[in-house]
Structures are given as structure tokens and as C-alpha cells.
Design a protein around this motif. Structure first.
Motif, PDB file in Angstrom:
ATOM      1  N   ARG A 179      45.371  39.062  44.118  1.00  0.00           N
ATOM      2  CA  ARG A 179      46.013  39.495  42.876  1.00  0.00           C
ATOM      3  C   ARG A 179      44.983  40.099  41.937  1.00  0.00           C
ATOM      4  O   ARG A 179      43.785  39.792  42.001  1.00  0.00           O
ATOM      5  CB  ARG A 179      46.725  38.344  42.184  1.00  0.00           C
ATOM      6  N   LEU A 180      45.476  40.940  41.054  1.00  0.00           N
ATOM      7  CA  LEU A 180      44.637  41.518  40.030  1.00  0.00           C
ATOM      8  C   LEU A 180      44.446  40.498  38.901  1.00  0.00           C
ATOM      9  O   LEU A 180      45.395  39.818  38.514  1.00  0.00           O
ATOM     10  CB  LEU A 180      45.328  42.776  39.490  1.00  0.00           C
ATOM     11  N   VAL A 181      43.218  40.396  38.395  1.00  0.00           N
ATOM     12  CA  VAL A 181      42.911  39.503  37.276  1.00  0.00           C
ATOM     13  C   VAL A 181      42.283  40.356  36.179  1.00  0.00           C
ATOM     14  O   VAL A 181      41.265  41.023  36.399  1.00  0.00           O
ATOM     15  CB  VAL A 181      41.944  38.384  37.737  1.00  0.00           C
ATOM     16  N   ILE A 182      42.937  40.387  35.018  1.00  0.00           N
ATOM     17  CA  ILE A 182      42.457  41.205  33.899  1.00  0.00           C
ATOM     18  C   ILE A 182      42.215  40.272  32.718  1.00  0.00           C
ATOM     19  O   ILE A 182      43.077  40.098  31.860  1.00  0.00           O
ATOM     20  CB  ILE A 182      43.490  42.291  33.511  1.00  0.00           C
ATOM     21  N   PRO A 183      41.042  39.636  32.683  1.00  0.00           N
ATOM     22  CA  PRO A 183      40.789  38.632  31.647  1.00  0.00           C
ATOM     23  C   PRO A 183      41.048  39.203  30.251  1.00  0.00           C
ATOM     24  O   PRO A 183      40.676  40.336  29.957  1.00  0.00           O
ATOM     25  CB  PRO A 183      39.304  38.296  31.840  1.00  0.00           C
ATOM     26  N   GLY A 184      41.723  38.411  29.418  1.00  0.00           N
ATOM     27  CA  GLY A 184      41.985  38.840  28.041  1.00  0.00           C
ATOM     28  C   GLY A 184      43.313  39.546  27.848  1.00  0.00           C
ATOM     29  O   GLY A 184      43.812  39.617  26.732  1.00  0.00           O
ATOM     30  N   TYR A 185      43.887  40.080  28.937  1.00  0.00           N
ATOM     31  CA  TYR A 185      45.158  40.803  28.865  1.00  0.00           C
ATOM     32  C   TYR A 185      46.326  39.868  29.208  1.00  0.00           C
ATOM     33  O   TYR A 185      46.173  38.968  30.026  1.00  0.00           O
ATOM     34  CB  TYR A 185      45.187  41.936  29.899  1.00  0.00           C
ATOM     35  N   TYR A 186      47.489  40.145  28.629  1.00  0.00           N
ATOM     36  CA  TYR A 186      48.712  39.467  29.075  1.00  0.00           C
ATOM     37  C   TYR A 186      48.921  39.768  30.555  1.00  0.00           C
ATOM     38  O   TYR A 186      48.491  40.812  31.059  1.00  0.00           O
ATOM     39  CB  TYR A 186      49.917  39.946  28.256  1.00  0.00           C
ATOM     40  N   PRO A 204      30.793  38.803  45.606  1.00  0.00           N
ATOM     41  CA  PRO A 204      31.801  37.937  44.993  1.00  0.00           C
ATOM     42  C   PRO A 204      31.480  37.648  43.526  1.00  0.00           C
ATOM     43  O   PRO A 204      30.312  37.509  43.165  1.00  0.00           O
ATOM     44  CB  PRO A 204      31.726  36.646  45.823  1.00  0.00           C
ATOM     45  N   VAL A 205      32.505  37.598  42.705  1.00  0.00           N
ATOM     46  CA  VAL A 205      32.335  37.250  41.291  1.00  0.00           C
ATOM     47  C   VAL A 205      33.379  36.201  40.909  1.00  0.00           C
ATOM     48  O   VAL A 205      34.441  36.120  41.526  1.00  0.00           O
ATOM     49  CB  VAL A 205      32.457  38.475  40.346  1.00  0.00           C
ATOM     50  N   THR A 206      33.050  35.401  39.897  1.00  0.00           N
ATOM     51  CA  THR A 206      33.943  34.331  39.465  1.00  0.00           C
ATOM     52  C   THR A 206      34.135  34.410  37.961  1.00  0.00           C
ATOM     53  O   THR A 206      33.178  34.654  37.226  1.00  0.00           O
ATOM     54  CB  THR A 206      33.316  32.961  39.811  1.00  0.00           C
ATOM     55  N   VAL A 207      35.353  34.194  37.515  1.00  0.00           N
ATOM     56  CA  VAL A 207      35.616  34.154  36.064  1.00  0.00           C
ATOM     57  C   VAL A 207      36.736  33.150  35.782  1.00  0.00           C
ATOM     58  O   VAL A 207      37.712  33.072  36.522  1.00  0.00           O
ATOM     59  CB  VAL A 207      35.984  35.561  35.515  1.00  0.00           C
ATOM     60  N   SER A 208      36.542  32.340  34.725  1.00  0.00           N
ATOM     61  CA  SER A 208      37.627  31.479  34.250  1.00  0.00           C
ATOM     62  C   SER A 208      38.411  32.271  33.225  1.00  0.00           C
ATOM     63  O   SER A 208      37.815  32.775  32.263  1.00  0.00           O
ATOM     64  CB  SER A 208      37.074  30.208  33.608  1.00  0.00           C
ATOM     65  N   ALA A 209      39.701  32.409  33.434  1.00  0.00           N
ATOM     66  CA  ALA A 209      40.502  33.233  32.517  1.00  0.00           C
ATOM     67  C   ALA A 209      41.921  32.714  32.409  1.00  0.00           C
ATOM     68  O   ALA A 209      42.484  32.202  33.372  1.00  0.00           O
ATOM     69  CB  ALA A 209      40.511  34.690  32.981  1.00  0.00           C
ATOM     70  N   GLY A 239      36.868  47.420  33.196  1.00  0.00           N
ATOM     71  CA  GLY A 239      35.467  47.026  33.079  1.00  0.00           C
ATOM     72  C   GLY A 239      35.077  46.143  34.246  1.00  0.00           C
ATOM     73  O   GLY A 239      35.890  45.861  35.131  1.00  0.00           O
ATOM     74  N   ASP A 240      33.827  45.691  34.228  1.00  0.00           N
ATOM     75  CA  ASP A 240      33.332  44.827  35.306  1.00  0.00           C
ATOM     76  C   ASP A 240      34.049  43.484  35.362  1.00  0.00           C
ATOM     77  O   ASP A 240      33.930  42.754  36.338  1.00  0.00           O
ATOM     78  CB  ASP A 240      31.826  44.578  35.129  1.00  0.00           C
ATOM     79  N   HIS A 241      34.770  43.150  34.288  1.00  0.00           N
ATOM     80  CA  HIS A 241      35.449  41.847  34.257  1.00  0.00           C
ATOM     81  C   HIS A 241      36.769  41.855  35.024  1.00  0.00           C
ATOM     82  O   HIS A 241      37.327  40.798  35.282  1.00  0.00           O
ATOM     83  CB  HIS A 241      35.676  41.418  32.809  1.00  0.00           C
ATOM     84  N   VAL A 242      37.276  43.024  35.374  1.00  0.00           N
ATOM     85  CA  VAL A 242      38.562  43.113  36.090  1.00  0.00           C
ATOM     86  C   VAL A 242      38.320  42.908  37.579  1.00  0.00           C
ATOM     87  O   VAL A 242      37.525  43.626  38.184  1.00  0.00           O
ATOM     88  CB  VAL A 242      39.233  44.482  35.841  1.00  0.00           C
ATOM     89  N   ILE A 243      38.975  41.909  38.154  1.00  0.00           N
ATOM     90  CA  ILE A 243      38.695  41.610  39.560  1.00  0.00           C
ATOM     91  C   ILE A 243      39.961  41.547  40.416  1.00  0.00           C
ATOM     92  O   ILE A 243      41.062  41.351  39.910  1.00  0.00           O
ATOM     93  CB  ILE A 243      37.883  40.294  39.734  1.00  0.00           C
ATOM     94  N   VAL A 244      39.768  41.749  41.695  1.00  0.00           N
ATOM     95  CA  VAL A 244      40.819  41.514  42.687  1.00  0.00           C
ATOM     96  C   VAL A 244      40.486  40.146  43.279  1.00  0.00           C
ATOM     97  O   VAL A 244      39.472  39.985  43.962  1.00  0.00           O
ATOM     98  CB  VAL A 244      40.807  42.619  43.762  1.00  0.00           C
TER      99      VAL A 244
END
Ligand SMILES: Nc1nc2c(c(=O)[nH]1)N[C@H]1C(S)=C(S)[C@@H](COP(=O)(O)O)O[C@H]1N2
Ligand SMILES: [Mo]
Length: 397
Positions: free
Chosen positions: A223-230, A117-122, A200-205
Motif C-alpha cells: 500500500r501507499l503510505v503518505i505520512p501527514g496526509y489523510y 528499505p525504509v521505516t516510518v511511524s505514521a 517526497g522521500d517520506h512517501v513509501i510503498v
């Protein structure tokens, strides 16, 4: 004559309008006094509602004072009116097919237990956020400021899923399909594609948003999460990944969510230009408090609060102007929740003159990119990527 007035005049004669087409374009500020609906949607508090089928909900600007947006206030955007009304978490599968060594069909249980599991605020922001600032009005939802939010996303790396499937030689693209329509190669279903280089490694499901299951309207269960992208590529109710060698030329990739492929990413109304997909978000700040039209007491202690973000370089500073943009002072930045998250800011002052005044905010990121004045932004036919300096008009009483 103001540019905006000129446009009205030039519309009288088509020839005149064409000859002065460049001057015909004006940029204002997103409208932000829209009415909150009386009726809430499932798992949501009442929000600004553009449509209920498909659900199109905007977060009122006053909520942009915290680093994370609560799930029940988070905006909603769907393209298709037919979204499933029931998902059985025990039966749901995310399928991986196409140019892979091994096709996969992964349950939610397996996703949560068998992958790291990975976590990111985006920040999740629609490319059309702020579209109502563009004049003439581009087609599309006339969003004010609130087609955006920031959440803490938990899930698994997309790369880890692709690695488990094993990519065949020559595999280059991944198509992402949501549950609301299933047939992958028929357009115009809502399907997006990413090149492997973008993953990259930052893109998560993601299966969690702010510590809870994703709300149904924000893409339950995955859902797909692509930090930094619209967010047009942050596919919701993600149920299928298809790996291909060639780019598929899908409707939503080839026609929607694109800006002119030139330095200023702008065009004249009616002008045909080469376009490119919108990808990385530009630098932006939004004032959450005071609200537009607020009355402030003379000589009271006012704390301006808001949020700033960009594509992931991180926010270096936010400046405030109380004199229409002539002079600027640095606001205090809040907690750093990560380079893809909202950075909150606050700025204290005492209004000393009675009457109308404006408060402006301007963000600068670590790459040196600066939020521009609205007037300096070029027009584009899709009404995408608006990031003008925020301007709030208040009255001192
Ligand atoms: N399956 C699916 N995913 C989708 C969309 C959609 O219509 N269907 N719209 C995209 C667009 S354009 C936006 S702005 C975001 C909105 O995400 P939200 O509803 O969670 O705010 O979802 C993206 N993912
Ligand atoms: Mo969007």
C-alpha cells in the motif's frame, strides 16, 4: 435558543431555512458509544462494523492510549464491494507505466531485495473521521472517533521506484490503482493521483505494518503510505503506478474527499462552492481513557490517557481541562515515535466533586496550530477534517 434547536425550527419553512442558513449549522461531537460487532473479520478482533461488503470497521476509542495501534484493531475502509479474496505473493507484481523510459513489473521479492528499505511511524486517518459530529449530517459513513490508527510502516521509497523506471520529460502526475478493480482510465474505480511535487522521500510503498505483512484488509501485499496526509490517497493492494503529463480528473479526485476552497474550509448547507482536495491532516487529540460514561471513584487517582498528532510539524503540547474549557493544564507527553506518529499523553488528577464531569483535551503542534472547540469548526458538505477538542463525560461516584 440554541443554534441546534433553531435549525429544527427553521426547517419548517424552506424560505426561512434559506434565509438563516448560516445559523442552521451546528457541530457536536462524534458519537462514540457504538456497539462492537459479535463477529470478527479475518485477522481482526471484533470492531465497530458499519458494513461487511465492503468491509467498514472502526476502532473503539478506548484503544487510543498507545503510540501504535495493533494490526488486529486497526480500522478498515474500502469503497468497492469486490476486493480480491486471494493474492498469490509469488505472482503479484506492481506495474509502472505511462510516461516512463522503461515500464516495470516488480515482484514482492525484488521490491524487498533490490530497493533500500525504509521505516516510518505514521498516522493513517480517514478524512471523514469524526463525521458524525457535523449537523446537519453530511452523507457518508457516520464515523465516530476511530477511523484512524498509527502504525510502523516498512517499505521502499516511491521515488526510488519512479527513478528506476525513469520519468520522461513533462511527466508530472502519478496515478495509483489498487487491485480491486483494474481498468485505469474508467471511472469511478478507486484511483488516486499525486503531483510529483507531493512525492517526497517520506512517501513509501509499504509491505509491512508493525513488523508483519500488511493485513489483507489493510491492503496486503502493498500500500501507499503518505505520512501527514489523510488516508484517501493511501491506496491499498497497490498494483499499478501510471505516470502522466496531465492531471486525469478521476472521480475520486474530482468529486470525493474535497473541502471548500476558502479560509475556513466551510460552507452553508446547499451552498455551491469551489473545492480543493483534502491533503494535510490538522492537529488533533483524542482521549482513550477514561471512556465516555465511565464511573470514577471519588478521590481516586485517575490517569487520563490519549493520543495526539498532526500533519508532521509534531506535537508541542496537549492540555487538559476539567472545568468545561475555562482553565487548562499541560499533560505529560509520552515517547516521541517521530513527527508523523501518535504522541501519547497522560494527565493525573483526583476527582473531588461527586456527579457528572467533563474531561477535555486540546493539542497544539510545533507550527502553533491549536485544536479548536467543536463550536468553532465550520460545516462542510463532505463532513471532512473534524478535529474538535475532545470531550469525555464521566461520572464521579
Ligand atoms: N485500493 C483501495 N485503497 C484505499 C481505499 C479503497 O477503497 N481502495 N480507500 C482509501 C480510504 S478513503 C481510506 S480511509 C483508507 C483506509 O485504510 P485502511 O482500510 O487500511 O484503514 O484506505 C484508502 N485506500
Ligand atoms: Mo477514507
Amino acid at each position: 435558543m440554541k443554534r441546534r434547536d433553531f435549525f429544527k425550527t427553521s426547517l419548517i419553512g424552506a424560505a426561512g431555512a434559506a434565509a438563516f442558513a448560516t445559523d442552521a449549522v451546528a457541530i457536536g461531537h462524534p458519537v462514540d458509544n457504538r456497539k462492537i460487532s459479535d463477529i470478527p473479520f479475518p485477522e481482526k478482533r471484533p470492531l465497530i462494523t458499519y458494513s461487511d461488503r465492503p468491509p467498514l470497521l472502526e476502532t473503539p476509542k478506548e484503544y487510543f492510549t498507545c503510540s501504535h495501534t495493533p494490526n488486529d484493531l486497526f480500522f478498515v475502509r474500502w469503497h468497492m464491494p469486490d476486493i480480491p479474496t486471494h493474492i498469490d505473493p509469488a505472482k503479484f507484481r506492481i506495474n509502472v507505466d505511462g510516461e516512463v523510459e522503461k515500464k516495470l513489473s516488480i515482484s514482492l521479492e525484488e521490491l524487498k531485495n533490490d530497493f533500500e528499505p525504509v521505516t516510518v511511524s505514521a498516522v493513517l486517518q480517514c478524512g471523514g473521521n469524526g463525521r458524525s459530529a457535523f449537523k446537519p449530517t453530511p452523507g457518508g459513513i457516520q464515523w465516530g472517533n476511530g477511523a484512524m490508527g498509527c502504525a510502523k510502516w516498512k517499505g521502499v521509497r516511491l521515488r526510488d521506484i519512479l527513478e528506476r523506471a525513469g520519468l520522461k520529460p513533462g511527466a508530472e502526475w502519478v496515478g495509483f490503482n489498487g487491485e480491486e478493480k483494474a481498468a485505469y482510465y474508467k471511472t469511478p474505480n478507486f484511483v488516486r493521483e499525486l503531483h510529483l511535487d507531493e512525492i517526497g522521500d517520506h512517501v513509501i510503498v509499504a509491505y509491512e505494518m508493525n513488523g508483519e505483512d500488511l493485513p489483507y484488509l489493510n491492503g496486503y501485499p502493498l500500500r501507499l503510505v503518505i505520512p501527514g496526509y489523510y488516508s484517501d490517497s493511501w491506496v491499498k493492494m497497490l498494483s499499478r503506478l501510471t505516470v502522466t503529463k496531465e492531471y486525469q480528473h478521476l472521480f475520486f479526485m474530482d468529486y470525493a474527499y474535497r473541502v471548500p476552497d476558502n479560509k475556513t474550509e466551510s460552507q452553508k448547507p446547499g451552498e455551491k462552492v469551489k473545492t480543493k482536495p483534502i491533503t494535510k491532516m490538522n492537529v488533533k487529540s483524542v482521549i482513550g481513557y477514561p471512556a465516555p460514561g465511565a464511573k470514577l471513584y471519588h478521590k481516586s487517582h485517575v490517569v487520563v490517557r490519549g493520543v495526539a498528532f498532526d500533519h508532521g510539524a509534531g506535537i508541542r503540547k496537549v492540555e487538559i481541562s476539567l472545568d468545561g474549557g475555562k482553565s487548562w493544564e499541560e499533560a505529560q507527553l509520552g515517547e516521541d515515535a517521530g513527527r508523523y506518529a501518535y504522541r501519547t499523553f497522560r494527565y493525573s488528577f483526583k476527582p473531588i466533586a461527586h456527579g457528572k464531569m467533563t474531561i477535555m483535551s486540546r493539542a497544539t503542534n510545533h507550527a502553533g496550530e491549536v485544536q479548536p472547540f467543536a463550536e468553532d469548526i465550520g460545516w462542510n458538505a463532505g463532513g471532512y477534517k473534524y478535529n474538535g477538542i475532545d470531550v469525555v463525560e464521566v461520572e464521579v461516584v
